[in-house]
Structures are given as structure tokens and as C-alpha cells.
Design a protein around this motif. Structure first.
Motif, short mmCIF file in Angstrom:
data_model
loop_
_atom_site.label_atom_id
_atom_site.label_comp_id
_atom_site.label_asym_id
_atom_site.label_seq_id
_atom_site.Cartn_x
_atom_site.Cartn_y
_atom_site.Cartn_z
N PHE A 1 0.86 -1.17 0.00
CA PHE A 1 0.00 0.00 0.00
C PHE A 1 0.90 1.23 0.00
O PHE A 1 2.08 1.15 0.29
N SER A 2 0.35 2.34 -0.32
CA SER A 2 1.15 3.56 -0.49
C SER A 2 0.82 4.56 0.62
O SER A 2 -0.35 4.73 0.96
N PHE A 3 1.85 5.18 1.17
CA PHE A 3 1.64 6.23 2.18
C PHE A 3 2.79 7.22 2.07
O PHE A 3 3.86 6.89 1.57
N PRO A 4 2.57 8.43 2.54
CA PRO A 4 3.63 9.44 2.46
C PRO A 4 4.85 9.04 3.28
O PRO A 4 4.73 8.57 4.41
N GLU A 5 6.02 9.24 2.69
CA GLU A 5 7.27 8.86 3.36
C GLU A 5 7.50 9.66 4.63
O GLU A 5 8.09 9.16 5.58
N TRP A 6 7.02 10.88 4.68
CA TRP A 6 7.28 11.72 5.85
C TRP A 6 6.64 11.16 7.11
O TRP A 6 7.05 11.51 8.21
N TRP A 7 5.64 10.29 6.97
CA TRP A 7 5.05 9.66 8.16
C TRP A 7 6.11 8.90 8.94
O TRP A 7 6.09 8.88 10.17
N LEU A 8 7.01 8.22 8.24
CA LEU A 8 8.08 7.49 8.91
C LEU A 8 8.99 8.45 9.67
O LEU A 8 9.41 8.17 10.80
N TYR A 9 9.29 9.58 9.05
CA TYR A 9 10.15 10.57 9.70
C TYR A 9 9.44 11.20 10.90
O TYR A 9 10.08 11.55 11.89
N ALA A 10 8.14 11.35 10.83
CA ALA A 10 7.41 11.92 11.96
C ALA A 10 7.53 11.03 13.20
O ALA A 10 7.75 11.51 14.31
N VAL A 11 7.41 9.72 13.00
CA VAL A 11 7.56 8.78 14.13
C VAL A 11 9.00 8.83 14.66
O VAL A 11 9.22 8.88 15.87
N ALA A 12 9.96 8.83 13.74
CA ALA A 12 11.37 8.87 14.15
C ALA A 12 11.66 10.17 14.91
O ALA A 12 12.34 10.14 15.94
N CYS A 13 11.14 11.29 14.42
CA CYS A 13 11.38 12.57 15.11
C CYS A 13 10.77 12.57 16.50
O CYS A 13 11.35 13.10 17.44
N GLY A 14 9.59 11.97 16.64
CA GLY A 14 8.97 11.89 17.96
C GLY A 14 9.82 11.08 18.93
O GLY A 14 10.05 11.50 20.07
N ALA A 15 10.30 9.93 18.50
CA ALA A 15 11.13 9.09 19.36
C ALA A 15 12.46 9.77 19.66
O ALA A 15 12.94 9.73 20.81
N LEU A 16 13.05 10.42 18.66
CA LEU A 16 14.33 11.09 18.89
C LEU A 16 14.17 12.29 19.82
O LEU A 16 15.05 12.56 20.64
N LEU A 17 13.05 13.00 19.71
CA LEU A 17 12.81 14.11 20.64
C LEU A 17 12.71 13.60 22.07
O LEU A 17 13.26 14.21 23.00
N LEU A 18 12.05 12.47 22.27
CA LEU A 18 11.98 11.88 23.61
C LEU A 18 13.38 11.50 24.11
O LEU A 18 13.68 11.65 25.30
N MET A 19 14.23 11.00 23.22
CA MET A 19 15.60 10.66 23.61
C MET A 19 16.39 11.93 23.99
O MET A 19 17.13 11.92 24.97
N VAL A 20 16.21 13.01 23.23
CA VAL A 20 16.87 14.27 23.56
C VAL A 20 16.42 14.75 24.94
O VAL A 20 17.24 15.14 25.78
N ILE A 21 15.13 14.69 25.20
CA ILE A 21 14.60 15.12 26.50
C ILE A 21 15.16 14.26 27.61
O ILE A 21 15.60 14.77 28.65
N GLU A 22 15.17 12.94 27.42
CA GLU A 22 15.65 12.06 28.48
C GLU A 22 17.14 12.24 28.74
O GLU A 22 17.58 12.26 29.89
#
Length: 109
Positions: A67-88
Motif C-alpha cells: 500500500f502507499s503512504f507518504p514517506e514523511w510519516w516514517l520521519y514523523a515517528v522517528a522525530c517523535g522518538a528522537l525528541l523523547l531521547m533528547v529530552i531524556e
């Protein structure tokens, strides 16, 4: 997405024979240094992931599999997890510098 949770609960694998052999002040300094390196590394990776996600969104890239979905969705999840890592890492660095120790039984989970 599991990495921030593991870091928050100190559930990661660590080999601390060197740290346990050092005096308390040296071990604390080593911990502060390690958390500072982690904070900088995660901040850089977070920035790169956000820039890549924005570029993907701006150019309209899509992931084409079953199925097809926008590639930026993957980056959005990665950015969320990385932001949590930066905070921690920032919190760990702050706790190391101030000597603050929270009781682990009062955590969020």
C-alpha cells in the motif's frame, strides 16, 4: 520507540565494572560526560531526521509497498522518538550535574 522508555527506566544493557571501580566523583563525571555525548548525538540525529522528513513532505515522496503512504510519516515517528531521547538525555544530564535523584517507584508507569 522503545529506546526512550528503556533509557528512562535504566533498563539498557550496561557494563559498569569500570564505573564501579572509580571513586564516586569520577563515576559521576563519567556519567555526566556520557549523557552529554548522548544528548548531542540525539540532537544531531533528531535535526537530520526532521530535515529529511520536511524534504520528503515538500517533495511529496511516497513509500510504495503493498500500500502507499507518504514517506514523511516514517520521519514523523522517528522525530517523535528522537525528541523523547533528547529530552531524556537532557534530564539525565541535569540530574547528573545537580545530584538530583528521583525515586523510581514514583515514575509514570
Amino acid at each position: 520507540l522503545g529506546a526512550p522508555w528503556v533509557l528512562f527506566h535504566d533498563a539498557h544493557v550496561s557494563v559498569d565494572f569500570l564505573v564501579s571501580a572509580l571513586p564516586k566523583s569520577a563515576a559521576r563525571s563519567l556519567g555526566v560526560g556520557a549523557n552529554a555525548i548522548g544528548l548531542v548525538a540525539m540532537a544531531i540525529i533528531f535535526a537530520v531526521a526532521c530535515m529529511s522528513g520536511y524534504a520528503s513532505w515538500a517533495q511529496g515522496f511516497r513509500v510504495m509497498e503493498s500500500f502507499s503512504f507518504p514517506e514523511w510519516w516514517l520521519y514523523a515517528v522517528a522525530c517523535g522518538a528522537l525528541l523523547l531521547m533528547v529530552i531524556e538525555f537532557g534530564l539525565r544530564l541535569w540530574r547528573g550535574l545537580t545530584g538530583f535523584r528521583a525515586r523510581r517507584d514514583e515514575g509514570w508507569f
